[in-house]
Motif scaffolding. Structure first.
Motif, PDB file in Angstrom:
ATOM      1  N   UNK A 145     -15.558  -8.308   7.437  1.00  0.00           N
ATOM      2  CA  UNK A 145     -15.645  -7.056   6.704  1.00  0.00           C
ATOM      3  C   UNK A 145     -14.696  -7.131   5.509  1.00  0.00           C
ATOM      4  N   UNK A 146     -14.868  -6.234   4.554  1.00  0.00           N
ATOM      5  CA  UNK A 146     -14.099  -6.268   3.314  1.00  0.00           C
ATOM      6  C   UNK A 146     -12.825  -5.447   3.479  1.00  0.00           C
ATOM      7  N   UNK A 147     -11.659  -6.076   3.428  1.00  0.00           N
ATOM      8  CA  UNK A 147     -10.417  -5.301   3.514  1.00  0.00           C
ATOM      9  C   UNK A 147     -10.174  -4.530   2.229  1.00  0.00           C
ATOM     10  N   UNK A 148      -9.369  -3.482   2.323  1.00  0.00           N
ATOM     11  CA  UNK A 148      -9.104  -2.668   1.142  1.00  0.00           C
ATOM     12  C   UNK A 148      -8.411  -3.481   0.067  1.00  0.00           C
ATOM     13  N   UNK A 149      -8.745  -3.188  -1.175  1.00  0.00           N
ATOM     14  CA  UNK A 149      -8.116  -3.800  -2.342  1.00  0.00           C
ATOM     15  C   UNK A 149      -8.220  -2.810  -3.485  1.00  0.00           C
ATOM     16  N   UNK A 150      -7.214  -2.758  -4.335  1.00  0.00           N
ATOM     17  CA  UNK A 150      -7.294  -1.881  -5.497  1.00  0.00           C
ATOM     18  C   UNK A 150      -8.214  -2.438  -6.569  1.00  0.00           C
ATOM     19  N   UNK A 151      -8.778  -3.634  -6.325  1.00  0.00           N
ATOM     20  CA  UNK A 151      -9.836  -4.150  -7.200  1.00  0.00           C
ATOM     21  C   UNK A 151     -11.149  -3.417  -6.943  1.00  0.00           C
ATOM     22  N   UNK A 224      -0.761   4.410  -0.559  1.00  0.00           N
ATOM     23  CA  UNK A 224      -0.573   3.861   0.773  1.00  0.00           C
ATOM     24  C   UNK A 224      -0.647   2.354   0.828  1.00  0.00           C
ATOM     25  N   UNK A 225      -1.284   1.746  -0.176  1.00  0.00           N
ATOM     26  CA  UNK A 225      -1.475   0.296  -0.190  1.00  0.00           C
ATOM     27  C   UNK A 225      -0.351  -0.428  -0.914  1.00  0.00           C
ATOM     28  N   UNK A 226       0.047   0.077  -2.091  1.00  0.00           N
ATOM     29  CA  UNK A 226       0.980  -0.674  -2.924  1.00  0.00           C
ATOM     30  C   UNK A 226       2.413  -0.146  -2.932  1.00  0.00           C
ATOM     31  N   UNK A 227       2.625   1.080  -2.463  1.00  0.00           N
ATOM     32  CA  UNK A 227       3.944   1.692  -2.624  1.00  0.00           C
ATOM     33  C   UNK A 227       4.724   1.751  -1.317  1.00  0.00           C
ATOM     34  N   UNK A 228       6.037   1.783  -1.441  1.00  0.00           N
ATOM     35  CA  UNK A 228       6.908   1.960  -0.278  1.00  0.00           C
ATOM     36  C   UNK A 228       7.620   3.303  -0.338  1.00  0.00           C
ATOM     37  N   UNK A 229       7.311   4.102  -1.369  1.00  0.00           N
ATOM     38  CA  UNK A 229       7.896   5.431  -1.502  1.00  0.00           C
ATOM     39  C   UNK A 229       6.811   6.411  -1.929  1.00  0.00           C
ATOM     40  N   UNK A 230       6.955   7.665  -1.504  1.00  0.00           N
ATOM     41  CA  UNK A 230       6.017   8.705  -1.919  1.00  0.00           C
ATOM     42  C   UNK A 230       6.192   8.941  -3.415  1.00  0.00           C
ATOM     43  N   UNK A 231       5.119   8.827  -4.183  1.00  0.00           N
ATOM     44  CA  UNK A 231       5.237   8.890  -5.637  1.00  0.00           C
ATOM     45  C   UNK A 231       4.398  10.018  -6.213  1.00  0.00           C
ATOM     46  N   UNK A 242       2.840  -5.082   1.841  1.00  0.00           N
ATOM     47  CA  UNK A 242       1.429  -5.206   2.191  1.00  0.00           C
ATOM     48  C   UNK A 242       0.655  -6.080   1.215  1.00  0.00           C
ATOM     49  N   UNK A 243       0.975  -5.973  -0.067  1.00  0.00           N
ATOM     50  CA  UNK A 243       0.134  -6.633  -1.062  1.00  0.00           C
ATOM     51  C   UNK A 243       0.954  -7.437  -2.055  1.00  0.00           C
ATOM     52  N   UNK A 244       0.322  -8.469  -2.571  1.00  0.00           N
ATOM     53  CA  UNK A 244       0.963  -9.319  -3.568  1.00  0.00           C
ATOM     54  C   UNK A 244       0.833  -8.703  -4.957  1.00  0.00           C
ATOM     55  N   UNK A 245      -0.393  -8.252  -5.273  1.00  0.00           N
ATOM     56  CA  UNK A 245      -0.663  -7.776  -6.631  1.00  0.00           C
ATOM     57  C   UNK A 245      -1.633  -6.603  -6.663  1.00  0.00           C
ATOM     58  N   UNK A 251       0.684 -12.664   3.101  1.00  0.00           N
ATOM     59  CA  UNK A 251       0.467 -13.423   4.337  1.00  0.00           C
ATOM     60  C   UNK A 251       1.307 -12.920   5.510  1.00  0.00           C
ATOM     61  N   UNK A 252       2.516 -12.420   5.234  1.00  0.00           N
ATOM     62  CA  UNK A 252       3.412 -11.992   6.310  1.00  0.00           C
ATOM     63  C   UNK A 252       2.811 -10.898   7.174  1.00  0.00           C
ATOM     64  N   UNK A 253       1.918 -10.082   6.611  1.00  0.00           N
ATOM     65  CA  UNK A 253       1.391  -8.957   7.381  1.00  0.00           C
ATOM     66  C   UNK A 253      -0.004  -9.199   7.945  1.00  0.00           C
ATOM     67  N   UNK A 254      -0.739 -10.193   7.405  1.00  0.00           N
ATOM     68  CA  UNK A 254      -2.113 -10.345   7.867  1.00  0.00           C
ATOM     69  C   UNK A 254      -2.478 -11.761   8.309  1.00  0.00           C
ATOM     70  N   UNK A 255      -1.807 -12.784   7.813  1.00  0.00           N
ATOM     71  CA  UNK A 255      -2.239 -14.170   8.044  1.00  0.00           C
ATOM     72  C   UNK A 255      -2.289 -14.529   9.527  1.00  0.00           C
ATOM     73  N   UNK A 256      -1.234 -14.207  10.277  1.00  0.00           N
ATOM     74  CA  UNK A 256      -1.173 -14.611  11.686  1.00  0.00           C
ATOM     75  C   UNK A 256      -2.266 -13.948  12.500  1.00  0.00           C
ATOM     76  N   UNK A 257      -2.499 -12.656  12.269  1.00  0.00           N
ATOM     77  CA  UNK A 257      -3.543 -11.951  13.022  1.00  0.00           C
ATOM     78  C   UNK A 257      -4.931 -12.439  12.623  1.00  0.00           C
ATOM     79  N   UNK A 258      -5.156 -12.698  11.326  1.00  0.00           N
ATOM     80  CA  UNK A 258      -6.461 -13.196  10.891  1.00  0.00           C
ATOM     81  C   UNK A 258      -6.755 -14.550  11.530  1.00  0.00           C
TER      82      UNK A 258
END
Length: 308
Positions: A145-151, A224-231, A242-245, A251-258
């Motif tokens: 399935x397609x994971x969320x992305x801001x693309x 919820x995807x890119x931020x660590x503070x309420x903006x 969660x995200x690189x860009x 990878x730290x949050x998804x690679x092992x489970x995938x």
């Protein structure tokens, strides 16, 4: 989330798709381990396009490849699809001898950037199955399935959910033709489920409402995807883990489970190869590894990796 996966697999793998497919390729390759630790980048011409593909040899002597999806179903390839000759020619640039071994498993991801979400329908999924069967002669096709992305375009969240539900239903209802012995089986790696779980957890941690997770704030970033503070639109969005860009996942949050979910699916498929129409193993693997609230089973840490 704080663990790594190590996979032992005795079969060759091809991951089909775009940038996220390349991420899966890297995650699987890292979990399996590479001979000489290197990945070969190969540019191949399909129709009028040059596509970028990747191949590596695993420490067990099999190969793992990343193949651009453009030659699978896209009209951009002017009707020309990947052929067995194209694939072998690509491999021969990296491997001294021609590879006649059949690929055991193909992982299909959908290229959001080049294949519009509205173009993903039941006919598209059937074409992927047919092309993968013709090209690789594979025994198992794992749809992601397609994971969320801001693309993903703003306002497309509902359509994304519909597409992912379509993929889930297609895999669950697919029946191999009993008269065709080479018909591949289908399974599902539900990366959308874990991506939504991570985003919801991050949103809750920031003290926001669940419906605020996908608000596009500060240069079209999903809070919820890119931020660590309420903006707000005036404040600065501090990055999270969660995200690189905004497009690719860390990878730290998804690679092992995938990787663990994929290994679970393949292992259970091999054990239950003669069971017709049984998707229990797919459901169990996704429940175990794609649910961010569930910890890995204790026996996962207690045994050596198995060859699947």
């Amino acid at each position: 989330l704080d663990f790594t996966s190590r996979i032992m697999i005795s079969s060759s793998i091809v991951v089909v798709g775009d940038q996220f497919a390349f991420q899966l390729f890297e995650w699987f390759a890292h979990s399996i381990g590479l001979k000489a630790g290197r990945v070969e980048k190969i540019n191949s011409n399909i129709g009028s396009m040059t596509t970028q593909n990747h191949v590596a040899i695993t420490r067990h002597g099999q190969f793992i490849g990343h193949l651009a999806a453009s030659g699978m179903v896209s009209s951009r390839s002017q009707g020309k699809k990947w052929s067995k000759e194209d694939f072998n020619a690509m491999l021969k640039t990296f491997i001294d001898k021609e590879v006649n071994e059949e690929v055991f498993v193909v992982v299909v991801t959908f290229p959001v950037a080049s294949l519009k979400l509205k173009a993903i329908n039941k006919d598209t999924l059937y074409r992927y199955v047919q092309t993968a069967k013709d090209l690789f002669g594979c025994s198992l096709i794992v749809f992601s399935t397609i994971p969320w992305s801001d693309a993903i375009p703003a306002g497309s969240q509902q359509h994304l959910a519909e597409v992912n539900d379509l993929v889930r239903h297609f895999v669950a209802s697919f029946k191999p033709d009993k008269d065709i012995t080479s018909q591949p089986r289908l399974s599902l790696l539900d990366l959308d489920h874990i991506s939504q779980g991570l985003i919801r957890a991050n949103t809750k941690r920031m003290g926001l409402k669940a419906e605020d997770a996908y608000l596009r704030q500060v240069k079209s970033r999903s809070v919820g995807f890119q931020c660590s503070n309420a903006v707000t639109t005036e404040s600065v969005c501090s990055p999270n883990m969660l995200t690189i860009d905004g497009s690719l996942w860390c990878p730290d949050v998804m690679a092992a489970r995938a990787a663990a979910g994929f290994a679970c699916i393949v292992h259970n498929f091999v054990r239950a190869y003669d069971v017709q129409g049984d998707d229990t193993s797919t459901v169990n693997c996704n429940n175990q590894w794609m649910d961010v609230l569930r910890k890995p089973p204790r026996e996962f840490f207690a045994r050596s990796p198995e060859v699947v």
